[in-house]
Motif scaffolding. Structure first.
Motif, mmCIF file in Angstrom:
data_model
loop_
_atom_site.group_PDB
_atom_site.id
_atom_site.type_symbol
_atom_site.label_atom_id
_atom_site.label_comp_id
_atom_site.label_asym_id
_atom_site.label_seq_id
_atom_site.Cartn_x
_atom_site.Cartn_y
_atom_site.Cartn_z
ATOM 1 N N UNK A 1 -49.097 32.229 15.543
ATOM 2 C CA UNK A 1 -49.216 31.092 14.657
ATOM 3 C C UNK A 1 -49.409 31.376 13.215
ATOM 4 N N UNK A 2 -50.417 32.414 12.965
ATOM 5 C CA UNK A 2 -50.710 32.981 11.748
ATOM 6 C C UNK A 2 -49.290 33.387 10.835
ATOM 7 N N UNK A 3 -48.673 34.383 11.698
ATOM 8 C CA UNK A 3 -47.666 34.911 10.866
ATOM 9 C C UNK A 3 -46.508 34.131 10.736
ATOM 10 N N UNK A 4 -46.033 33.131 11.983
ATOM 11 C CA UNK A 4 -44.812 32.150 11.581
ATOM 12 C C UNK A 4 -45.228 31.165 10.586
ATOM 13 N N UNK A 5 -46.493 30.828 10.428
ATOM 14 C CA UNK A 5 -46.911 29.680 9.423
ATOM 15 C C UNK A 5 -46.928 30.464 8.054
ATOM 16 N N UNK A 6 -47.117 31.630 7.979
ATOM 17 C CA UNK A 6 -46.991 32.416 6.533
ATOM 18 C C UNK A 6 -45.777 32.407 6.122
ATOM 19 N N UNK A 7 -44.633 32.685 6.842
ATOM 20 C CA UNK A 7 -43.377 32.718 6.383
ATOM 21 C C UNK A 7 -42.643 31.230 6.130
ATOM 22 N N UNK A 8 -43.283 30.124 6.868
ATOM 23 C CA UNK A 8 -43.099 28.763 6.395
ATOM 24 C C UNK A 8 -43.264 28.473 5.194
ATOM 25 N N UNK A 9 -44.543 28.834 5.062
ATOM 26 C CA UNK A 9 -45.385 28.467 3.494
ATOM 27 C C UNK A 9 -44.560 29.288 2.552
ATOM 28 N N UNK A 10 -43.850 30.194 2.291
ATOM 29 C CA UNK A 10 -43.404 30.843 1.476
ATOM 30 C C UNK A 10 -42.603 30.019 0.712
ATOM 31 N N UNK A 11 -41.582 28.949 1.391
ATOM 32 C CA UNK A 11 -40.918 27.995 1.068
ATOM 33 C C UNK A 11 -40.941 26.884 1.599
ATOM 34 N N UNK A 12 -41.776 26.208 1.789
ATOM 35 C CA UNK A 12 -42.314 25.052 2.694
ATOM 36 C C UNK A 12 -41.042 24.048 2.590
ATOM 37 N N UNK A 13 -40.599 23.600 1.408
ATOM 38 C CA UNK A 13 -39.706 22.586 1.153
ATOM 39 C C UNK A 13 -38.369 22.856 2.066
ATOM 40 N N UNK A 14 -38.072 24.182 1.857
ATOM 41 C CA UNK A 14 -36.685 24.767 2.485
ATOM 42 C C UNK A 14 -36.798 24.895 4.094
ATOM 43 N N UNK A 15 -38.156 25.194 4.526
ATOM 44 C CA UNK A 15 -38.362 25.020 5.898
ATOM 45 C C UNK A 15 -38.130 23.765 6.454
ATOM 46 N N UNK A 16 -38.817 22.656 5.770
ATOM 47 C CA UNK A 16 -38.836 21.315 6.410
ATOM 48 C C UNK A 16 -37.338 20.923 6.291
ATOM 49 N N UNK A 17 -36.577 21.308 5.292
ATOM 50 C CA UNK A 17 -35.226 20.700 5.234
ATOM 51 C C UNK A 17 -34.292 21.471 6.436
ATOM 52 N N UNK A 18 -34.749 22.450 6.731
ATOM 53 C CA UNK A 18 -33.998 23.178 7.903
ATOM 54 C C UNK A 18 -34.454 22.934 8.992
ATOM 55 N N UNK A 19 -35.677 22.685 9.120
ATOM 56 C CA UNK A 19 -36.092 22.044 10.538
ATOM 57 C C UNK A 19 -35.732 20.973 10.802
ATOM 58 N N UNK A 20 -35.407 19.885 9.972
ATOM 59 C CA UNK A 20 -35.048 18.509 10.060
ATOM 60 C C UNK A 20 -33.378 18.508 10.586
ATOM 61 N N UNK A 21 -32.760 19.877 10.727
ATOM 62 C CA UNK A 21 -31.496 19.835 11.143
ATOM 63 C C UNK A 21 -31.365 19.789 12.660
ATOM 64 N N UNK A 22 -32.522 20.091 13.227
ATOM 65 C CA UNK A 22 -32.442 20.047 14.754
ATOM 66 C C UNK A 22 -33.633 19.658 15.209
ATOM 67 N N UNK A 23 -34.678 19.509 14.982
ATOM 68 C CA UNK A 23 -35.943 18.948 15.582
ATOM 69 C C UNK A 23 -35.874 17.528 15.881
ATOM 70 N N UNK A 24 -36.285 16.982 17.105
ATOM 71 C CA UNK A 24 -35.903 15.664 17.314
ATOM 72 C C UNK A 24 -37.241 14.636 16.822
ATOM 73 N N UNK A 25 -38.173 15.123 16.004
ATOM 74 C CA UNK A 25 -39.176 14.443 15.625
ATOM 75 C C UNK A 25 -38.866 14.539 13.742
ATOM 76 N N UNK A 26 -38.420 15.935 13.252
ATOM 77 C CA UNK A 26 -38.219 15.861 11.982
ATOM 78 C C UNK A 26 -36.893 15.330 11.580
#
Length: 241
Positions: free
Chosen positions: A126-151
């Motif tokens: 969780x620490x490593x994977x969250x680290x990479x997400x925080x490098x560009x949080x906005x880009x992650x959120x946009x990509x995640x919303x392409x497939x996650x049922x909640x996002x």
């Protein structure tokens, strides 16, 4: 360097849609040309430098727009031609390091302490994977919303999810409230895997957002396995407590 990429673009139903999509994409900086086809559900875009898929989707009205663009480029064809190890090298390295550290920490008196191994592994994961997400949080959120049922329905969830991963990582590292941590992990990862399963089953060409926007990893069974490991470990720890 000039480049041309072809994408799958759905939602166009008439010539008016084609013109709207074309005009919206042409206003993006570095876009030099756009050709769209509602018959082929495609968009061929010329660009002076690479433009991220999330930026293209934003130009089309965001993740909730009727127009949805997904990767279908020569770059992706090249990615598919890579060996499995080359494609997933970042994830394999992360799992290798986390597994090695977990094994070292949990090896006590010539015996492997399974509970400690799983706790340290989950903390590192969780620490490593969250680290990479925080490098560009906005880009992650946009990509995640392409497939996650909640996002897909709540765009803010992508941002919240990154903080949940960070909190879980810190919690497992400090061994805080293990019952609560494992229940949260079990629920969150189960919800997360549903969107992944849907994308893989439907063979959607979507970039996996597990490592944020840093690496261009395709959505595949590897993503299912990594989520399943967290679900299995959290469930096992709850049973063993």
């Amino acid at each position: 360097m000039m480049m041309t990429h072809t994408y799958q673009l759905t939602g166009m139903t008439c010539s008016g849609c084609e013109n709207k999509v074309k005009n919206n994409l042409l206003v993006l900086p570095d876009v030099t040309s756009v050709e769209v086809s509602k018959e082929n559900n495609s968009a061929t875009i010329g660009m002076a430098k690479h433009i991220g898929l999330s930026d293209l989707q934003h130009a089309l009205g965001g993740i909730n727009s009727k127009y949805q663009i997904s990767a279908n480029t020569p770059h992706d064809v090249m990615q598919e031609s890579k060996s499995w190890i080359q494609t997933y090298k970042p994830i394999l390295l992360i799992f290798g390091y986390v597994t090695a550290i977990s094994f070292i920490v949990s090896w006590q008196n010539s015996t492997l302490n399974l509970m400690t191994f799983m706790r340290v592994f989950m903390a590192g994961f969780f620490l490593v994977f969250s680290f990479f997400k925080f490098l560009d949080l906005k880009a992650f959120a946009e990509s995640y919303a392409m497939y996650d049922i909640v996002a897909k329905k709540l765009s803010l969830w992508g941002y919240v999810y990154a903080f949940i991963e960070l909190g879980l990582g810190l919690g497992f590292a400090c061994n805080l409230s293990p019952v609560i941590l494992n229940w949260v992990t079990l629920v969150v990862m189960t919800v997360s895997i549903l969107g992944v399963l849907e994308s893989v089953i439907n063979k959607k060409k979507i970039r996996c957002a597990c490592l944020g926007a840093v690496f261009n990893l395709p959505m595949s069974t590897v993503t299912i396995v990594e989520d399943a490991i967290m679900i299995a470990m959290s469930a096992t720890m709850l049973v063993m407590m």
